[in-house]
Design an enzyme around this catalytic site. Structure first.
Site, PDB file in Angstrom:
ATOM      1  N   HIS A 147       0.816  -1.209   0.000  1.00 51.61           N
ATOM      2  CA  HIS A 147       0.000   0.000   0.000  1.00 51.61           C
ATOM      3  C   HIS A 147       0.849   1.259   0.000  1.00 51.61           C
ATOM      4  CE1 HIS A 147      -3.391  -2.591   1.889  1.00 51.61           C
ATOM      5  NE2 HIS A 147      -3.230  -2.819   0.600  1.00 51.61           N
ATOM      6  N   PRO A 185      -4.321 -10.999  18.410  1.00 48.06           N
ATOM      7  CA  PRO A 185      -5.065 -11.219  19.650  1.00 48.06           C
ATOM      8  C   PRO A 185      -6.550 -11.490  19.400  1.00 48.06           C
ATOM      9  CG  PRO A 185      -4.239  -8.953  19.534  1.00 48.06           C
ATOM     10  CD  PRO A 185      -3.709  -9.669  18.361  1.00 48.06           C
ATOM     11  N   CYS A 213       5.160  13.266  -8.001  1.00 52.16           N
ATOM     12  CA  CYS A 213       4.308  14.327  -8.524  1.00 52.16           C
ATOM     13  C   CYS A 213       2.962  13.747  -8.945  1.00 52.16           C
ATOM     14  CB  CYS A 213       4.979  14.974  -9.740  1.00 52.16           C
ATOM     15  SG  CYS A 213       3.918  16.201 -10.531  1.00 52.16           S
TER      16      CYS A 213
HETATM   17  N1  APR Z   1      -0.405  -7.740  17.632  1.00 58.03           N
HETATM   18  C1  APR Z   1      -0.990  -8.362  16.571  1.00 58.03           C
HETATM   19  N2  APR Z   1      -2.151  -7.956  16.020  1.00 58.03           N
HETATM   20  C2  APR Z   1      -2.748  -6.880  16.570  1.00 58.03           C
HETATM   21  C3  APR Z   1      -2.204  -6.179  17.672  1.00 58.03           C
HETATM   22  C4  APR Z   1      -0.972  -6.658  18.200  1.00 58.03           C
HETATM   23  N3  APR Z   1      -0.384  -6.062  19.248  1.00 58.03           N
HETATM   24  N4  APR Z   1      -3.039  -5.154  17.981  1.00 58.03           N
HETATM   25  C5  APR Z   1      -4.065  -5.209  17.096  1.00 58.03           C
HETATM   26  N5  APR Z   1      -3.908  -6.255  16.262  1.00 58.03           N
HETATM   27  C6  APR Z   1      -4.765  -6.695  15.156  1.00 58.03           C
HETATM   28  C7  APR Z   1      -6.227  -6.378  15.332  1.00 58.03           C
HETATM   29  O1  APR Z   1      -6.854  -7.429  16.061  1.00 58.03           O
HETATM   30  C8  APR Z   1      -6.687  -6.332  13.862  1.00 58.03           C
HETATM   31  O2  APR Z   1      -7.076  -7.618  13.440  1.00 58.03           O
HETATM   32  O3  APR Z   1      -4.357  -5.964  14.023  1.00 58.03           O
HETATM   33  C9  APR Z   1      -5.438  -5.906  13.107  1.00 58.03           C
HETATM   34  C10 APR Z   1      -5.512  -4.491  12.560  1.00 58.03           C
HETATM   35  O4  APR Z   1      -6.496  -4.504  11.544  1.00 58.03           O
HETATM   36  P1  APR Z   1      -6.767  -3.164  10.738  1.00 58.03           P
HETATM   37  O5  APR Z   1      -6.830  -2.015  11.657  1.00 58.03           O
HETATM   38  O6  APR Z   1      -7.937  -3.455   9.828  1.00 58.03           O
HETATM   39  O7  APR Z   1      -5.444  -2.959   9.854  1.00 58.03           O
HETATM   40  P2  APR Z   1      -5.088  -3.683   8.501  1.00 58.03           P
HETATM   41  O8  APR Z   1      -5.648  -5.076   8.471  1.00 58.03           O
HETATM   42  O9  APR Z   1      -3.643  -3.499   8.298  1.00 58.03           O
HETATM   43  O10 APR Z   1      -5.884  -2.802   7.404  1.00 58.03           O
HETATM   44  C11 APR Z   1      -5.677  -3.169   6.026  1.00 58.03           C
HETATM   45  O11 APR Z   1      -6.906  -1.233   5.261  1.00 58.03           O
HETATM   46  O12 APR Z   1      -7.397   0.974   5.553  1.00 58.03           O
HETATM   47  C12 APR Z   1      -6.663   0.081   4.817  1.00 58.03           C
HETATM   48  O13 APR Z   1      -4.728   0.718   3.756  1.00 58.03           O
HETATM   49  C13 APR Z   1      -5.231   0.392   5.001  1.00 58.03           C
HETATM   50  O14 APR Z   1      -3.414  -1.184   4.893  1.00 58.03           O
HETATM   51  C14 APR Z   1      -4.645  -0.908   5.549  1.00 58.03           C
HETATM   52  C15 APR Z   1      -5.672  -1.937   5.176  1.00 58.03           C
END
Ligand code: APR
Length: 276
Positions: free
Chosen positions: A124, A241, A132
């Site tokens: 991403h 978690p 630019c």
């Molecule tokens: N260790 C492991 N996992 C964790 C921890 C931790 N300490 N804390 C939180 N999590 C987990 C949460 O349970 C959740 O499942 O990390 C995950 C975060 O999920 P999102 O917030 O949805 O992030 P992500 O999956 O990376 O989002 C994907 O969405 O908005 C777009 O571009 C953005 O790259 C991002 C994509």
């Protein structure tokens, strides 16, 4: 240290080609907010359509530019956590034995690199890459460091704090003179960088173990990548978690934070520090 099933310990110990697929959760313990966390998620506080889409950019480049500059400064103020460091350690241990570990991340922070990992594919994009918006020429830009002045009340957590965010217009392109610089981020509705995606598919088709850590597995096409590893006959361990959309398909689900679980996995191949 977390209890690891014997078969998982054996799979980690014998794996020679490993892929780590990470999401925002691996950076949570570094203090970088995730997206969908009920309390602190960025999408609970801001709207992706208002800040993370091409339409948003053309509607208000100064707002979008300032928000990503704030995120870049925030990441600069954070440090890699034991989870990032364990991935770097595991990668070096495998390289010493002729194996390989590739990092494929949805994250736009640089904490994997600062935690010692080398081969990192950013699906991403990155907060620290700029180009630019008109001619596409890559550009160097320094987001600066987190400071109360630019960042309002460090955006304590409410959308209206966006008004507090020091709105600065993006710089002009030094190459074509009239385009505006944009962050090298994949926005909502944009395609992912093809070379990073191809590298990810190849690595997942050839790996014998994949580690899916810190992602809610809801956003495509990243959410489909773990199934590529499963389809190629690899074992896939999920470190999170919470239970996610992928958990039921994972070979193992380790319910714990990346900062605790990943070091335990790395210790199996690089017992630098004997297990306490
Ligand atoms: N260790 C492991 N996992 C964790 C921890 C931790 N300490 N804390 C939180 N999590 C987990 C949460 O349970 C959740 O499942 O990390 C995950 C975060 O999920 P999102 O917030 O949805 O992030 P992500 O999956 O990376 O989002 C994907 O969405 O908005 C777009 O571009 C953005 O790259 C991002 C994509």
């Amino acid at each position: 240290a977390p209890h690891l099933p014997a078969e998982l310990a054996e799979a980690v110990h014998s794996a020679r080609r490993v892929v780590v697929l990470s999401g925002a959760g691996i950076s949570a313990e570094s203090g970088v907010p995730t997206f969908r966390d009920a309390q602190t998620g960025l999408w609970e506080r801001f709207s992706p359509e208002q800040l993370a889409s091409e339409d948003a950019w053309w509607a208000d480049p100064a707002l979008v530019w300032s928000w990503y500059q704030w995120r870049a400064r925030m990441v600069r103020a954070c440090a890699p956590n034991p989870g990032h460091q364990a991935v770097g350690r595991w990668q070096r241990a495998l390289a010493r034995e002729g194996g390989s570990l590739q990092v494929v991340t949805q994250n736009v922070d640089d904490l994997h690199e600062r935690g010692g990992a080398e081969v990192v594919s950013h699906l991403h994009g990155s907060l620290f890459e700029y180009r630019c918006a008109e001619c596409g020429e890559p550009a160097e830009h320094d987001p600066g460091v987190a400071g109360a002045r630019e960042d309002g009340a460090a955006l304590a957590g409410h959308e209206d704090d966006l008004e507090q965010l020091m709105r600065v217009p993006p710089p002009r392109c030094g190459h074509c003179q009239d385009g505006l610089l944009r962050p090298g981020i994949v926005w909502f509705g944009e395609m992912l960088p093809s070379e990073a995606l191809e590298r990810a598919y190849t690595a997942l088709e050839q790996c014998d173990l994949a580690v899916v850590v810190g992602t809610s597995a809801v956003v495509q096409p990243a959410a489909s990548l773990p199934f590529v590893a499963l389809g190629a006959g690899a074992a896939v361990v999920e470190v999170n978690p919470e239970v996610t959309e992928f958990s039921s398909a994972a070979t193992w689900h380790l319910a714990g934070p990346a900062g605790t679980v990943l070091p335990a996995l790395a210790d199996l191949v690089d017992p630098a520090i004997p297990h306490p």
